[in-house]
Enzyme design. Structure first.
Site, PDB file in Angstrom:
ATOM      1  N   GLY A 181       0.841  -1.200   0.000  1.00 21.26           N
ATOM      2  CA  GLY A 181       0.000   0.000   0.000  1.00 21.26           C
ATOM      3  C   GLY A 181       0.871   1.242   0.000  1.00 21.26           C
ATOM      4  N   THR A 227       5.349   2.234   5.885  1.00 20.80           N
ATOM      5  CA  THR A 227       4.025   1.659   6.129  1.00 20.80           C
ATOM      6  C   THR A 227       3.203   2.570   7.027  1.00 20.80           C
ATOM      7  OG1 THR A 227       2.774  -0.052   7.286  1.00 20.80           O
ATOM      8  CG2 THR A 227       5.074   0.145   7.902  1.00 20.80           C
ATOM      9  N   ASP A 237       0.903   1.592   8.693  1.00 21.42           N
ATOM     10  CA  ASP A 237       0.523   0.795   9.869  1.00 21.42           C
ATOM     11  C   ASP A 237       1.505   0.930  11.030  1.00 21.42           C
ATOM     12  OD1 ASP A 237      -1.755  -0.169   8.648  1.00 21.42           O
ATOM     13  OD2 ASP A 237      -0.696  -1.832   7.705  1.00 21.42           O
ATOM     14  N   MET A 289      -7.798   3.051   9.161  1.00 23.35           N
ATOM     15  CA  MET A 289      -7.061   1.849   8.789  1.00 23.35           C
ATOM     16  C   MET A 289      -6.340   1.227   9.990  1.00 23.35           C
ATOM     17  SD  MET A 289      -5.496   2.818   5.066  1.00 23.35           S
ATOM     18  CE  MET A 289      -6.409   2.407   3.574  1.00 23.35           C
ATOM     19  N   GLY A 290      -5.863   0.025   9.793  1.00 19.66           N
ATOM     20  CA  GLY A 290      -5.127  -0.676  10.846  1.00 19.66           C
ATOM     21  C   GLY A 290      -5.808  -1.985  11.173  1.00 19.66           C
ATOM     22  N   TYR A 336      -8.675   5.303   1.597  1.00 20.38           N
ATOM     23  CA  TYR A 336      -7.483   5.823   0.912  1.00 20.38           C
ATOM     24  C   TYR A 336      -7.230   7.307   1.185  1.00 20.38           C
ATOM     25  CZ  TYR A 336      -6.488   1.751  -2.108  1.00 20.38           C
ATOM     26  OH  TYR A 336      -6.133   0.515  -2.604  1.00 20.38           O
ATOM     27  N   LEU A 337      -8.305   8.054   1.496  1.00 24.44           N
ATOM     28  CA  LEU A 337      -8.101   9.491   1.722  1.00 24.44           C
ATOM     29  C   LEU A 337      -7.024   9.705   2.779  1.00 24.44           C
ATOM     30  CD1 LEU A 337     -11.716  11.031   1.735  1.00 24.44           C
ATOM     31  CD2 LEU A 337     -10.366  10.178  -0.181  1.00 24.44           C
ATOM     32  N   GLN A 338      -7.004   8.833   3.804  1.00 19.74           N
ATOM     33  CA  GLN A 338      -6.069   9.037   4.908  1.00 19.74           C
ATOM     34  C   GLN A 338      -4.615   8.806   4.506  1.00 19.74           C
ATOM     35  OE1 GLN A 338      -6.811   5.842   8.153  1.00 19.74           O
ATOM     36  NE2 GLN A 338      -8.134   5.230   6.458  1.00 19.74           N
TER      37      GLN A 338
END
Lengths: 417, 417
Positions: B13, B142, B144, B190-191, B295-297
């Site tokens: 990503g 990443t 994450d 996300m996460g 995806y905006l983030q």
């Protein structure tokens, strides 16, 4: 003219720049102290007037009021509350007048969209209808951009900029991933009746992004839509879709209302974006991602349009100047003179022509296939997202102001809404 | 040392700052022309190496490469493709070596997360295992933030800033509306395994926002959660919820997997946010709004953290410097020296210690009730979102670069993946 106090209230959904209008109103009133006494803000909009829950803005420092210009949301609280007609609820109007009298209020500034313009119009008639002298001026605000006469509404330019920027960024992302992963990205945007916000997503087409827009103005045609998405993916490797929350089938049913039920059979309120994304997956098999911007879009002061912030302030200022000139039942407007270079002046509209009129996207702003914006639309939108107006930051976060919001002492008995 | 070309690829990503690392790699390689010849980028990551689809970055102007620093996404295309072990797919590694030989490649820079670190580690063993001299350096990336040894990962600081800013702005919005309308706002972030991004939403608590975080590290307890939300609404009038996509029940089932079906009985992929929002509506009756940032983030270069952009560049630069020094099988890292003032230095880790190790949130970063972040966590996160690094704008939109991406002439027969 005897010196009177002013009432100011925020109404309906808030925006990234409604406080910039409040800043314009309050700063301009402070410059006209010979005519306007204090500015009392309604706590939670018109409800504050009805319940005599007034905020004394004179207790706020000049710095705090100036900071409203870069603070999103409604600093005094807003509300969703539509006043009925004078005939249907005379009590409410009598109460308004009582409150105005008790606090020597002669100016009524109402900052909102279509419904609020209607309320403001009704208040503007009180001098005649009920013999209480009040000047009511409406300050336009709505991300939906659907007020008539004014070329645009404060709040819209910033949400348009946010959606255009976000659509661009997410499109760059999906383009990077398309070879082995996500090929379709769907972003859902606000706009139940008018597609102005969705149209802003179309501004990224200039940068070679294959974007399909689903407008509320265009009846959803699943076959045509899927063919268009497939064509884009085959040609460009990926496709971005901007879907308006108001997108609906020919029978009027919103895409978001899919009769979706959870494991227990409860109806689920979903968004249009997951519905569209799943539809593509089922029919074309493309891997997708979807986002629902929701409040993020209208609160995004961090990426506000400089043009929008400026106009929001100017319209607040103009409202007070109109009041000082003795005007009643009007709304200051943005009157566009030219697209390129972008020139405009602040005009004025009669509230009777504004109330209850909704402005839709002109037909010639949407491409013939129904999925894009025309050059005419692009020329309209482009100036509204011009310029950045960054807020100050502290510890990595925007330094937004929270006002003291000191209550004015009550003078009247309680009033039940 | 004989002059060799370098291979660079982006993996997994993409982020708002992975191109800043690419910028660091390419600019530093250009400064070391006595050692490093050309930098060839893999089109769509490692797939570009396997299919001999190489991009000649020397065809890009210095200005275009510099613009990578402010451009989100993966400029050369990324991929989700994990190479198997040498034993399981020796053919792929032999092909890699063929391509490296054909294009005189002696340096392998791989820009990615945990899986990519593993691939990079395998490539770093090729000298020994298959007799081809290659120096493989991993550049961490990443959102994450789950790579070990390094204090943080480029990409994370910017997504953390985006989530903190967005949560703050939307919370201001819902606070304005709470009197008569929306009382609960839910944002999904996300996460899937680690709650680092969700934790960033907790930074708004400093500003008096009642925020409840649902971490993937904490098993979801509906009764406790609803009580906490209700308590916040009763006390503050509103409540903001940050839910990680990885939030799950004790049995491991994700909140997003509610067995939701559409009217035709098809399983629907929804998000965790609408599930949480509907749960609150059903149990407490509060009006809600929800957003899914998706995806905006991770693409939000417009509000990237300056600290993050700087580190992304530095780690790309450090990777090349390590290569020039003759190192193999390593990853440059961020080594934190102090929180306040924030000080760090660029360190180095052995890839064998990085590959296949996932870093979770420490237990003492989450409050005892499981819904918030501790002071220790705040001190960790705060420096990572410091500073703004705005991209240039053109016509109201960020002026992101799209490279020419000129292909290097192929010298080998085709290879089927």
């Amino acid at each position: 003219m005897a010196k009177k106090n002013a009432f100011y209230a925020q109404s309906g959904g808030v925006t990234a720049v409604i406080n910039a209008s409040a800043c314009g109103v309050i700063e301009t009133a402070r410059k006209n102290k010979d005519v306007i006494g204090k500015v009392y803000a309604g706590r939670n909009g018109i409800i504050g007037a009805l319940t005599e829950d007034l905020i004394d803005t004179s207790k706020e420092s000049a710095a705090a009021i100036a900071a409203l210009r870069h603070t999103p949301s409604g600093a005094f609280g807003s509300c969703r509350f539509k006043m009925k007609s004078l005939e249907d609820n005379k009590l409410q109007y009598e109460r308004l007048i009582e409150v105005f009298k008790a606090h020597n209020i002669g100016y009524f500034f109402y900052n909102g969209g279509g419904d609020s313009a209607d309320t403001c119009f009704k208040v503007s008639q009180l001098s005649e209808a009920m013999g209480y002298p009040i000047q009511a001026i409406h300050v336009p605000k709505t991300v939906d951009n659907d007020l008539p006469i004014t070329d645009c509404c404060p709040g819209f330019g910033s949400v348009a900029k946010y959606i255009a920027v976000s659509t661009l960024e997410a499109s760059f992302d999906v383009k990077s991933m398309a070879k082995t992963s996500t090929k379709v990205f769907v972003i859902e945007v606000m706009g139940r009746h008018a597609g102005w916000i969705a149209a802003a997503g179309g501004l990224v087409a200039d940068q070679g992004i294959p974007v399909v827009i689903l407008f509320p103005e265009v009846e959803f045609d699943q076959v045509k839509f899927l063919a268009k998405v497939d064509e884009n993916v085959k040609k460009h490797g990926f496709c971005t879709i901007v879907v308006s929350e108001g997108c609906h089938y020919p029978d009027g049913k919103f895409l978001a209302e899919q009769g979706t039920r959870d494991a227990f059979g409860h109806a689920q309120l979903g968004g249009a974006a997951p519905v569209v994304a799943n539809m593509i997956k089922d029919a074309l098999g493309y891997k997708f991602h979807w986002a629902v911007a929701d409040y993020l879009q209208r609160a995004a002061r961090h990426i506000a349009s400089k043009t929008d912030v400026k106009q929001a302030y100017q319209l607040g200022k103009a409202a007070v100047e109109l009041a000082v000139k003795g005007r009643n039942s009007v709304m200051p407007t943005v009157h566009r003179i030219s697209d390129e270079p972008y020139k405009y002046k602040i005009g004025v509209a009669d509230l009777k022509d504004v109330a209850n009129v909704e402005k839709f996207m002109p037909k010639d702003f949407i491409t013939k296939d129904g999925f894009g914006i025309t050059e005419k639309c692009r020329r309209y939108l482009a100036p509204l997202i011009q310029g950045e107006d960054y807020p100050p930051y502290k510890n990595g976060l925007p330094d937004y102001v929270t006002l003291k919001n000191v209550a004015v002492e009550k003078k009247l008995p309680e009033f039940k809404l």
